[in-house]
Scaffold this motif. Sequence first.
Motif, PDB file in Angstrom:
ATOM      1  N   VAL A  43       0.650  -0.743   7.916  1.00  0.00           N
ATOM      2  CA  VAL A  43      -0.533  -0.325   7.161  1.00  0.00           C
ATOM      3  C   VAL A  43      -0.465  -0.922   5.765  1.00  0.00           C
ATOM      4  N   ASN A  44      -1.604  -1.392   5.280  1.00  0.00           N
ATOM      5  CA  ASN A  44      -1.724  -1.861   3.900  1.00  0.00           C
ATOM      6  C   ASN A  44      -2.319  -0.724   3.077  1.00  0.00           C
ATOM      7  N   TYR A  45      -1.557  -0.251   2.086  1.00  0.00           N
ATOM      8  CA  TYR A  45      -2.021   0.843   1.231  1.00  0.00           C
ATOM      9  C   TYR A  45      -2.114   0.366  -0.213  1.00  0.00           C
ATOM     10  N   THR A  46      -3.230   0.636  -0.859  1.00  0.00           N
ATOM     11  CA  THR A  46      -3.397   0.286  -2.268  1.00  0.00           C
ATOM     12  C   THR A  46      -2.994   1.479  -3.121  1.00  0.00           C
ATOM     13  N   ALA A  47      -1.764   1.469  -3.607  1.00  0.00           N
ATOM     14  CA  ALA A  47      -1.251   2.556  -4.439  1.00  0.00           C
ATOM     15  C   ALA A  47      -1.711   2.375  -5.879  1.00  0.00           C
ATOM     16  N   GLY A  48      -1.605   3.443  -6.657  1.00  0.00           N
ATOM     17  CA  GLY A  48      -1.843   3.370  -8.084  1.00  0.00           C
ATOM     18  C   GLY A  48      -3.271   3.608  -8.533  1.00  0.00           C
ATOM     19  N   LEU A  49      -4.205   3.712  -7.590  1.00  0.00           N
ATOM     20  CA  LEU A  49      -5.607   3.889  -7.960  1.00  0.00           C
ATOM     21  C   LEU A  49      -6.025   5.356  -7.861  1.00  0.00           C
ATOM     22  N   SER A  50      -7.179   5.649  -8.418  1.00  0.00           N
ATOM     23  CA  SER A  50      -7.666   7.028  -8.455  1.00  0.00           C
ATOM     24  C   SER A  50      -8.083   7.541  -7.089  1.00  0.00           C
ATOM     25  N   GLU A  51      -8.348   6.638  -6.156  1.00  0.00           N
ATOM     26  CA  GLU A  51      -8.774   7.025  -4.809  1.00  0.00           C
ATOM     27  C   GLU A  51      -7.856   6.389  -3.767  1.00  0.00           C
ATOM     28  N   VAL A  52      -7.963   6.864  -2.527  1.00  0.00           N
ATOM     29  CA  VAL A  52      -7.083   6.413  -1.444  1.00  0.00           C
ATOM     30  C   VAL A  52      -7.776   5.353  -0.604  1.00  0.00           C
ATOM     31  N   ARG A  53      -7.098   4.206  -0.464  1.00  0.00           N
ATOM     32  CA  ARG A  53      -7.601   3.134   0.406  1.00  0.00           C
ATOM     33  C   ARG A  53      -6.476   2.581   1.271  1.00  0.00           C
ATOM     34  N   THR A  54      -6.726   2.474   2.559  1.00  0.00           N
ATOM     35  CA  THR A  54      -5.784   1.850   3.481  1.00  0.00           C
ATOM     36  C   THR A  54      -6.512   0.808   4.322  1.00  0.00           C
ATOM     37  N   SER A  55      -5.738  -0.025   5.005  1.00  0.00           N
ATOM     38  CA  SER A  55      -6.311  -1.014   5.925  1.00  0.00           C
ATOM     39  C   SER A  55      -5.247  -1.396   6.938  1.00  0.00           C
ATOM     40  N   PRO A  56      -5.650  -1.995   8.065  1.00  0.00           N
ATOM     41  CA  PRO A  56      -4.658  -2.505   9.019  1.00  0.00           C
ATOM     42  C   PRO A  56      -3.920  -3.696   8.432  1.00  0.00           C
ATOM     43  N   ASP A  57      -2.797  -4.059   9.044  1.00  0.00           N
ATOM     44  CA  ASP A  57      -1.964  -5.136   8.498  1.00  0.00           C
ATOM     45  C   ASP A  57      -2.332  -6.515   9.040  1.00  0.00           C
ATOM     46  N   HIS A  58      -3.481  -6.628   9.722  1.00  0.00           N
ATOM     47  CA  HIS A  58      -3.874  -7.912  10.306  1.00  0.00           C
ATOM     48  C   HIS A  58      -5.166  -8.415   9.678  1.00  0.00           C
ATOM     49  N   GLY A  59      -5.532  -9.643  10.010  1.00  0.00           N
ATOM     50  CA  GLY A  59      -6.732 -10.254   9.474  1.00  0.00           C
ATOM     51  C   GLY A  59      -7.924 -10.136  10.415  1.00  0.00           C
ATOM     52  N   THR A  60      -8.857 -11.072  10.252  1.00  0.00           N
ATOM     53  CA  THR A  60     -10.126 -10.998  10.986  1.00  0.00           C
ATOM     54  C   THR A  60      -9.985 -11.302  12.477  1.00  0.00           C
ATOM     55  N   GLY A  61      -8.906 -11.968  12.871  1.00  0.00           N
ATOM     56  CA  GLY A  61      -8.688 -12.240  14.295  1.00  0.00           C
ATOM     57  C   GLY A  61      -9.779 -13.070  14.926  1.00  0.00           C
TER      58      GLY A  61
END
Length: 344
Positions: A284-302
């Motif tokens: 999982v790709n997680y963007t830490a440090g921001l005021s809100e929570v955002r995650t994404s899968p670890d792959h690209g557009t495929g």
Amino acid sequence: MNKSDKIIVGISIGDLNGIGLEVVLKTFQDKRMLDFCTPVIFGSTKVVTFHKKTLQSDTPVHGITSIEQVNHNKVNVLNIWKDEVSIEFGKATKESGEYAAKSLEAATVHLKEKKIDVLLTAPINKETIQSENFNFPGHTEYLEDKLEGKSLMILMTDVLRIGLITGHIPISKVAETITPALIKEKVGTMYASLVQDFGINKPKIAVLSLNPHCGDNGVIGVEDDEIIKPTIDEIKESGKLVFGPYAADGFFGSETYKQFDGVLATYHDQGLAPFKALSFGSGVNYTAGLSEVRTSPDHGTGFDIAGKNLANASSFKEALFSGIQIFQTRKEYKELTKSPLLVK
């Protein structure tokens, strides 16, 4: 079910010609997933229906025109455009990038305004999404610009969390970018995230070396001895459990990473290459440090498998569960650390 009972997860649609919508539809094919959250896809029912027909998906969706119309027992599609969009699976087109940006922008606005609780982003094509309104290397930089805080990209599984001191920059710029101030900032962001977002009271953090073999006492570079190590020693004086620098090859080869709650790589591929070798498809790709929570899968557009019903939704599911868990842990942390003077 009321909003107070379920977490609303906003989903940006990603590149329309990729596998983003496929992994979304596969994730919510099991109706039990709706017990964990209320999904809201930012896009259009026309686009979603086209993908459903192509993939022969039977995942039901519910079209809405306002977030206030959300149905907490269905997969919602928030219609943010009425245009007829040309979908060409596997092709990087300017049109697909334009609508990926529209979806992301709308989802981010809703996130910032607290109308959704978590943002889950499907993969974009970093070239076709570029425009006057989107001039960023990727999601992380865009969200840092729109939200509060300083971002830190963390790739994570249950046993490994790797953050990046430098992100989407050319390798030729890495050494000059790494400064004591930047190292302190990234260590601070990772430390705070491990405490607030993951519930780890005294996290242990490892920092990787910039040069092979930590520079071999200056034979292969001086940055580790002159910049990274003194900065780590200074950070330690504040009481944080930070160690290194560690040569990346031996660190991962000997599984030393298992001894730490978080790892900071000095540049993109130093962290992501071993991470994806160890965890691809479940990370999982997680963007830490921001005021809100955002995650994404670890792959690209495929693009190579888009429209063929071959995409694996495992990483997207992990990103969904991780976003929910981080949101809950962060909320609990805020409640526990709230000043008694502020409690009525």
